[in-house]
Scaffold this motif. Structure first.
Motif, PDB file in Angstrom:
ATOM      1  N   MET A 144       0.846  -1.197   0.000  1.00  0.00           N
ATOM      2  CA  MET A 144       0.000   0.000   0.000  1.00  0.00           C
ATOM      3  C   MET A 144       0.881   1.246   0.000  1.00  0.00           C
ATOM      4  SD  MET A 144      -2.941   1.035   2.735  1.00  0.00           S
ATOM      5  CE  MET A 144      -3.786   2.599   2.618  1.00  0.00           C
ATOM      6  N   ALA A 145       0.541   2.203  -0.833  1.00  0.00           N
ATOM      7  CA  ALA A 145       1.335   3.431  -0.940  1.00  0.00           C
ATOM      8  C   ALA A 145       1.234   4.260   0.333  1.00  0.00           C
ATOM      9  CB  ALA A 145       0.868   4.248  -2.132  1.00  0.00           C
ATOM     10  N   GLU A 188      11.943  10.623 -12.163  1.00  0.00           N
ATOM     11  CA  GLU A 188      11.224   9.356 -12.025  1.00  0.00           C
ATOM     12  C   GLU A 188      12.209   8.187 -12.122  1.00  0.00           C
ATOM     13  OE1 GLU A 188       7.279   7.302 -13.988  1.00  0.00           O
ATOM     14  OE2 GLU A 188       8.695   8.300 -15.338  1.00  0.00           O
ATOM     15  N   ASP A 189      13.077   8.224 -13.108  1.00  0.00           N
ATOM     16  CA  ASP A 189      14.058   7.154 -13.310  1.00  0.00           C
ATOM     17  C   ASP A 189      15.037   7.077 -12.145  1.00  0.00           C
ATOM     18  OD1 ASP A 189      15.504   5.192 -15.129  1.00  0.00           O
ATOM     19  OD2 ASP A 189      17.079   6.689 -14.830  1.00  0.00           O
ATOM     20  N   LEU A 190      15.510   8.235 -11.669  1.00  0.00           N
ATOM     21  CA  LEU A 190      16.482   8.259 -10.578  1.00  0.00           C
ATOM     22  C   LEU A 190      15.889   7.705  -9.286  1.00  0.00           C
ATOM     23  CD1 LEU A 190      19.203   8.942  -9.353  1.00  0.00           C
ATOM     24  CD2 LEU A 190      18.475  11.342  -9.173  1.00  0.00           C
ATOM     25  N   ALA A 208       8.391  12.215  -9.340  1.00  0.00           N
ATOM     26  CA  ALA A 208       9.147  11.564  -8.259  1.00  0.00           C
ATOM     27  C   ALA A 208       8.205  10.879  -7.273  1.00  0.00           C
ATOM     28  CB  ALA A 208      10.020  12.587  -7.536  1.00  0.00           C
ATOM     29  N   VAL A 209       7.086  11.538  -6.972  1.00  0.00           N
ATOM     30  CA  VAL A 209       6.082  10.954  -6.073  1.00  0.00           C
ATOM     31  C   VAL A 209       5.523   9.674  -6.690  1.00  0.00           C
ATOM     32  CG1 VAL A 209       3.740  11.288  -5.152  1.00  0.00           C
ATOM     33  CG2 VAL A 209       5.460  13.095  -4.887  1.00  0.00           C
ATOM     34  N   GLU A 210       5.210   9.722  -7.965  1.00  0.00           N
ATOM     35  CA  GLU A 210       4.695   8.523  -8.647  1.00  0.00           C
ATOM     36  C   GLU A 210       5.719   7.391  -8.631  1.00  0.00           C
ATOM     37  OE1 GLU A 210       3.652   9.930 -12.512  1.00  0.00           O
ATOM     38  OE2 GLU A 210       1.781  10.868 -11.849  1.00  0.00           O
ATOM     39  N   ALA A 211       7.000   7.749  -8.599  1.00  0.00           N
ATOM     40  CA  ALA A 211       8.067   6.740  -8.592  1.00  0.00           C
ATOM     41  C   ALA A 211       8.365   6.214  -7.195  1.00  0.00           C
ATOM     42  CB  ALA A 211       9.332   7.334  -9.204  1.00  0.00           C
ATOM     43  N   THR A 269      -5.472  11.188  -3.649  1.00  0.00           N
ATOM     44  CA  THR A 269      -4.708  10.133  -4.324  1.00  0.00           C
ATOM     45  C   THR A 269      -4.139   9.182  -3.281  1.00  0.00           C
ATOM     46  OG1 THR A 269      -2.525  11.193  -4.246  1.00  0.00           O
ATOM     47  CG2 THR A 269      -4.002  11.875  -6.019  1.00  0.00           C
ATOM     48  N   GLU A 270      -3.522   8.095  -3.757  1.00  0.00           N
ATOM     49  CA  GLU A 270      -2.942   7.132  -2.816  1.00  0.00           C
ATOM     50  C   GLU A 270      -1.712   7.696  -2.101  1.00  0.00           C
ATOM     51  OE1 GLU A 270      -0.295   4.678  -6.148  1.00  0.00           O
ATOM     52  OE2 GLU A 270      -1.877   3.645  -5.029  1.00  0.00           O
TER      53      GLU A 270
END
Length: 462
Positions: free
Chosen positions: A1-2, A188-190, A222-225, A256-257
């Motif tokens: 869970m996020a 996101e990648d980092l 970044a949050v999504e990652a 959002t989560e």
């Protein structure tokens, strides 16, 4: 869970450092400290960076007393920004000075030490990290990845650095993007690579500025990652060359989560107070108070707070028309120097050298001592080796002055007892450890401060 995203609030430090030259006084903070404390921030950044120097130099405040006052009113952890072996000054200090400073800062109330080195040279972080880990108050110790763009720097290299910081005992890592260079999809990648390399449960924090215009989008990706903490500033001290806005990020994530669960409504009266403070500071000190977003920062990479200083230097010299030449020269000087990240003190050193080159009309005709010290290795190892002919022929540095191990130089630096003797020899009798540390970091500024605040200098008393 996020998990909910946590927010570190910068209004009491980097927010006003980025937009108002660090001129906020403790009296401006006091009315809202209890309200800030109730919000539920992960931490509140309120000390370190340029605040120490500015307290003594411009605001007639003792920085140690400011920290004591903050601690009385805040249960939320107080965070400080510490430049490793540089502490808060512009030179490397001896190990005992670093250890004493960290111990005293912890005693006075610093609950989170964010520790970085301008060159990402971990040798310059070891003493400060170790001292913070040993502090009886058990502060949180965070190591930094100073983010920059160059042919050398890759996300994989930053993950390697993060692993070293974790191995050194750091409780978390922060991506410190002081110039707003981190693009959303690169972030996101980092973050994904850091989580994979460090473990999902190891906290990763992201610090950026809005100088390029990327800020809020970079945080969202970044949050999504899976980033754990983001640094934000309340609206009056947000955006432009400062951090993304606290209220905006809270609203963006509502429902959002990764909802922060923070009360945006409770922030409104606090923001109203700081808007009035901002207007007061701008009027009192004659500051511009705002800066335009400039995507070209991706090329010249100068941190926001430096841009206005460099422009003023050219204006005073009657060379305002050379401003673009200066921005063009910065990347060339940085390349010559092995692509150091541009953050204090390397940003000032590279910026000054570029200014000299532009003003004289001839490259490296006048070379400041600090530039030669950075080039010859006194501040640590540059990301890429510097061309040998550039060192010896262009800069005229003798072979014998090139330094392989900066820690050997640190051992030669002035000790705490030597600084104390200097201070007492000048008539400041029985100084506290805190006063000696203030003097060690900023000798001339601290001496002027002491003269002003102690009626009888030879009978030095609190």
């Amino acid at each position: 869970m996020a998990k909910p995203v946590k927010i570190m609030e910068t209004v009491l430090r980097d927010g006003h450092q980025s937009l108002c030259a660090t001129r906020m006084r403790i009296e401006d903070m006091l009315p809202q400290l209890e309200a800030l404390d109730k919000i539920g921030y992960q931490a509140i950044e309120a000390w370190g960076g340029a605040t120490f120097d500015t307290c003594l130099r411009f605001l007639d405040e003792d920085p140690w007393e400011r920290l004591d006052t903050l601690k009385k009113h805040l249960k939320t952890p107080i965070q400080m920004l510490l430049r490793g072996q540089n502490l808060l000054g512009y030179n490397h200090y001896s190990n005992d000075v670093v250890e004493k400073f960290v111990a005293k800062a912890s005693q006075h109330g610093v609950g989170v030490f964010r520790i970085f080195d301008a060159l990402n040279d971990v040798r310059n972080l070891k003493v400060a990290i170790s001292a913070a880990l040993k502090a009886p108050e058990h502060p949180h110790v965070q190591g930094c990845l100073v983010y920059t763009i160059s042919p050398y720097h890759t996300n994989e290299k930053f993950v390697e650095l993060a692993k070293e910081l974790k191995d050194m005992g750091c409780h978390s890592v922060c991506i410190k993007d002081m110039s707003g260079l981190l693009k959303p999809y690169v972030a996101e990648d980092l973050v994904k690579k850091l989580k994979a390399g460090l473990g999902e449960d190891f906290p990763v924090e992201l610090h950026t500025h809005c100088t390029s215009g990327f800020g809020h989008a970079t945080y969202l990706k970044a949050v999504e990652a899976g980033v754990d903490i983001i640094d934000c500033a309340l609206s009056p001290f947000a955006c432009d060359t400062s951090q993304p806005c606290t209220e905006t990020m809270v609203a963006m994530l509502e429902g959002t989560e990764r909802d922060t669960k923070l009360d945006r409504g409770a922030m409104t009266p606090i923001a109203k107070h700081f808007l009035a403070v901002k207007k007061k500071i701008i009027n009192e000190f004659g500051l511009k108070g705002y800066f335009d977003v400039n995507p070209n920062v991706l090329d010249f990479q100068i941190p926001g707070g430096m841009l206005s200083n460099l422009a003023n230097q050219l204006k005073e010299a009657g060379m305002e028309d050379k401003y673009q030449d200066l921005l063009d020269e910065m990347p060339r000087v940085r390349k010559d120097l092995g692509y150091p990240p541009l953050v204090t003190p390397s940003s000032q050193i590279v910026g000054t050298m570029a200014t000299f080159n532009v003003m004289s009309g001839e490259r490296y005709k006048m070379v400041p001592k600090e530039f030669k010290d950075l080039a010859r290795g006194k501040f640590g190892r540059t990301p890429l080796p510097i061309d040998h002919d550039f060192l010896t022929k262009t800069l005229g540095i003798p072979e014998s002055d090139i330094i392989e191990d900066c820690s050997v130089e640190d051992a030669k630096a002035e000790t705490f007892d030597q600084f104390k003797k200097e201070l007492t020899d000048k008539g400041f009798l029985n100084p506290t450890d805190e006063d000696v540390l203030s003097y060690a970091l900023f000798p001339q500024v601290a001496e002027e401060f002491f003269k002003k605040h102690y009626q009888q200098v030879t009978a030095y008393k609190r």
